[in-house]
Design a protein around this motif. Structure first.
Motif, short mmCIF file in Angstrom:
data_model
loop_
_atom_site.label_atom_id
_atom_site.label_comp_id
_atom_site.label_asym_id
_atom_site.label_seq_id
_atom_site.Cartn_x
_atom_site.Cartn_y
_atom_site.Cartn_z
N ARG A 90 0.93 -1.20 -0.02
CA ARG A 90 -0.07 -0.05 0.19
C ARG A 90 1.07 1.31 0.08
NH1 ARG A 90 -0.44 -2.44 5.04
NH2 ARG A 90 -2.54 -3.35 4.35
N LYS A 91 0.36 2.35 -0.09
CA LYS A 91 0.75 3.67 -0.19
C LYS A 91 1.64 3.80 1.17
CE LYS A 91 -1.79 6.12 -3.48
NZ LYS A 91 -2.71 7.27 -3.71
N ALA A 92 2.65 4.62 1.09
CA ALA A 92 3.34 4.98 2.26
C ALA A 92 2.73 5.88 3.19
CB ALA A 92 4.72 5.62 1.75
N ARG A 93 2.64 5.67 4.53
CA ARG A 93 1.69 6.46 5.44
C ARG A 93 2.72 7.43 6.24
NH1 ARG A 93 -1.19 1.32 8.50
NH2 ARG A 93 1.17 0.59 8.25
N PRO A 150 6.08 10.20 5.62
CA PRO A 150 6.78 10.99 4.57
C PRO A 150 8.28 10.02 4.27
CG PRO A 150 6.03 12.52 6.19
CD PRO A 150 5.84 11.26 6.56
N LEU A 151 8.70 9.86 3.19
CA LEU A 151 9.82 9.26 2.79
C LEU A 151 10.68 9.79 1.54
CD1 LEU A 151 8.45 5.42 2.73
CD2 LEU A 151 9.90 6.49 4.41
N ALA A 152 11.76 9.61 1.60
CA ALA A 152 12.71 10.27 0.50
C ALA A 152 12.15 9.86 -0.87
CB ALA A 152 14.09 9.81 0.36
N ALA A 153 12.17 10.60 -1.90
CA ALA A 153 11.57 10.41 -3.20
C ALA A 153 12.21 9.09 -3.83
CB ALA A 153 11.98 11.45 -3.97
N ALA A 154 13.50 8.85 -3.31
CA ALA A 154 14.10 7.56 -4.05
C ALA A 154 13.45 6.21 -3.55
CB ALA A 154 15.68 7.57 -3.75
N ASP A 155 12.77 6.34 -2.44
CA ASP A 155 12.20 5.19 -1.82
C ASP A 155 10.65 4.90 -2.11
OD1 ASP A 155 14.70 4.24 -0.80
OD2 ASP A 155 14.38 5.31 0.89
N LEU A 156 10.01 5.79 -2.96
CA LEU A 156 8.72 5.62 -3.50
C LEU A 156 8.66 5.37 -4.99
CD1 LEU A 156 7.52 8.85 -1.36
CD2 LEU A 156 7.16 6.45 -1.03
N ASP A 157 7.39 5.12 -5.32
CA ASP A 157 7.00 4.61 -6.73
C ASP A 157 6.24 5.87 -7.22
OD1 ASP A 157 6.34 3.72 -9.14
OD2 ASP A 157 4.65 2.81 -8.36
N PRO A 158 6.83 6.75 -8.10
CA PRO A 158 6.19 8.04 -8.57
C PRO A 158 4.80 7.68 -9.00
CG PRO A 158 7.88 7.26 -10.14
CD PRO A 158 8.19 6.25 -8.80
N ALA A 159 4.39 6.59 -9.53
CA ALA A 159 3.10 6.14 -10.04
C ALA A 159 1.91 6.02 -9.01
CB ALA A 159 3.07 5.46 -11.26
N THR A 160 2.48 5.24 -8.05
CA THR A 160 1.31 4.69 -7.15
C THR A 160 1.72 5.08 -5.69
OG1 THR A 160 2.85 2.71 -6.43
CG2 THR A 160 1.39 2.58 -8.48
N GLY A 161 2.66 5.83 -5.44
CA GLY A 161 2.94 6.24 -4.28
C GLY A 161 3.38 5.19 -3.11
N LYS A 162 3.61 3.92 -3.46
CA LYS A 162 4.00 2.66 -2.82
C LYS A 162 5.50 2.95 -2.41
CE LYS A 162 0.62 -0.39 -4.43
NZ LYS A 162 0.47 -1.86 -5.12
N ALA A 163 5.83 2.44 -0.98
CA ALA A 163 7.13 2.73 -0.80
C ALA A 163 8.19 1.47 -1.05
CB ALA A 163 7.22 2.73 0.93
#
Length: 317
Positions: A217-220, A222-235
């Protein structure tokens, strides 16, 4: 004759700021895991030493025999019944910090000097039988993400942390390889086989960038952009969560539950049994010296049994 160093009294420094100053030296991305582990140990030390001292424990007090005895008793009580690796890891945290404090002039001697590292009994059963690994990887009930991770770890003999750190942009589907960062931040290449090659496109789907392995599921937080999928917001899938999923999936396996590290261990052991030479095994594992490789290249009980059976002059032919 050695150099004569004048004895000067330690500079006043409370343990809280002293710990923060030491942890700040572990600033490299490759030291993130070490920093997390050491922070936990040192905060527990600070809590113990500061008990009954509202002003905070001054590091200079570590030079007293009473504080040395208190640290020794606390450390022994807290970790005496834990595995040698756990004891050594926490002792390393305390000693790394105190060495830094000695260099800063905040203490003048090592307060952990009464403690000794513990030797680890050799574990010669870590490699899994080939058949058990193949049966697990062939299971139809495994979720795609876990199946790809497990197969990639076994086919590449890479560390789980190295594979979980992969981004899609680093994966070369055509040549079945990817660049990873080994221990010490060295860049290396891992190469996989057909099993992983067939599954990876399904895992990636239409994604073009971001972490290769994602959470459900999406990250709940705040995380670094490098650890997020830009399309889904999943970590990015963490090592801890991956280990939990793998433990649950292998609970009913022979000798289970297994650890992620056992896939790497098994891959190297099986490669050695297949006749891979030392140079190949070093490249396969990412080790830089033969001594580190030796425990992985030990012949498994399964292979030893097979060898003994084949050379038995009285076996049935």
């Amino acid at each position: 004759m050695g150099n004569v160093r004048p004895i000067t009294p330690p500079t006043a420094m409370a343990i809280g700021p002293a710990i923060s100053a030491y942890l700040a030296t572990l600033s490299g991305p490759e030291q993130r895991g070490t920093r997390t582990v050491y922070r936990s140990t040192l905060r527990a030390l600070a809590a113990e030493m500061s008990t009954g001292n509202s002003a905070g424990f001054p590091t200079a007090e570590f030079d007293t025999e009473a504080s040395v005895e208190r640290l020794t008793d606390w450390f022994t009580t807290r970790w005496a019944n834990r595995a040698p690796a756990t004891w050594n890891r926490n002792l390393d945290a305390v000693r790394a910090a105190t060495r830094y404090w000695m260099d800063q002039g905040w203490i003048s001697s090592d307060p952990s000097r009464r403690l000794r590292r513990r030797g680890r009994a050799p574990d010669r059963t870590r490699a899994l039988p080939r058949g058990d690994v193949e049966d697990f990887l062939a299971r139809e009930d495994l979720e795609l993400r876990l199946k790809v991770l497990a197969r990639m770890l076994y086919e590449t003999a890479a560390r789980a942390s190295e594979v979980l750190a992969l981004d899609i942009e680093e994966v070369d589907l055509r040549n079945r390889c990817a660049k990873v960062r080994r221990k010490g931040n060295a860049v290396d290449v891992i190469v996989w086989q057909t099993g992983t090659a067939r599954l990876l496109p399904r895992l990636i789907g239409g994604r073009k960038k971001g972490p290769l392995f994602l959470t459900d599921r999406k990250a709940r937080v705040p995380l670094a952009a490098a650890d997020l999928d830009p399309a889904t917001g999943k970590a990015r899938l963490s090592y801890r969560r991956a280990a939990e999923l793998f433990t649950a999936a292998t609970a009913a396996c022979p000798g289970g539950p297994w650890t992620l590290h056992q896939l790497r261990h098994s891959a190297l052991t099986h490669a050695a049994e297949d006749g891979a030479n030392t140079s190949t095994l070093l490249a396969f594992s990412g080790h830089t010296n033969v001594a580190s490789l030796a425990r992985y290249a030990r012949v498994s009980a399964e292979a030893l049994t097979r060898w003994q059976h084949q050379r038995d002059p009285h076996r049935r032919r």
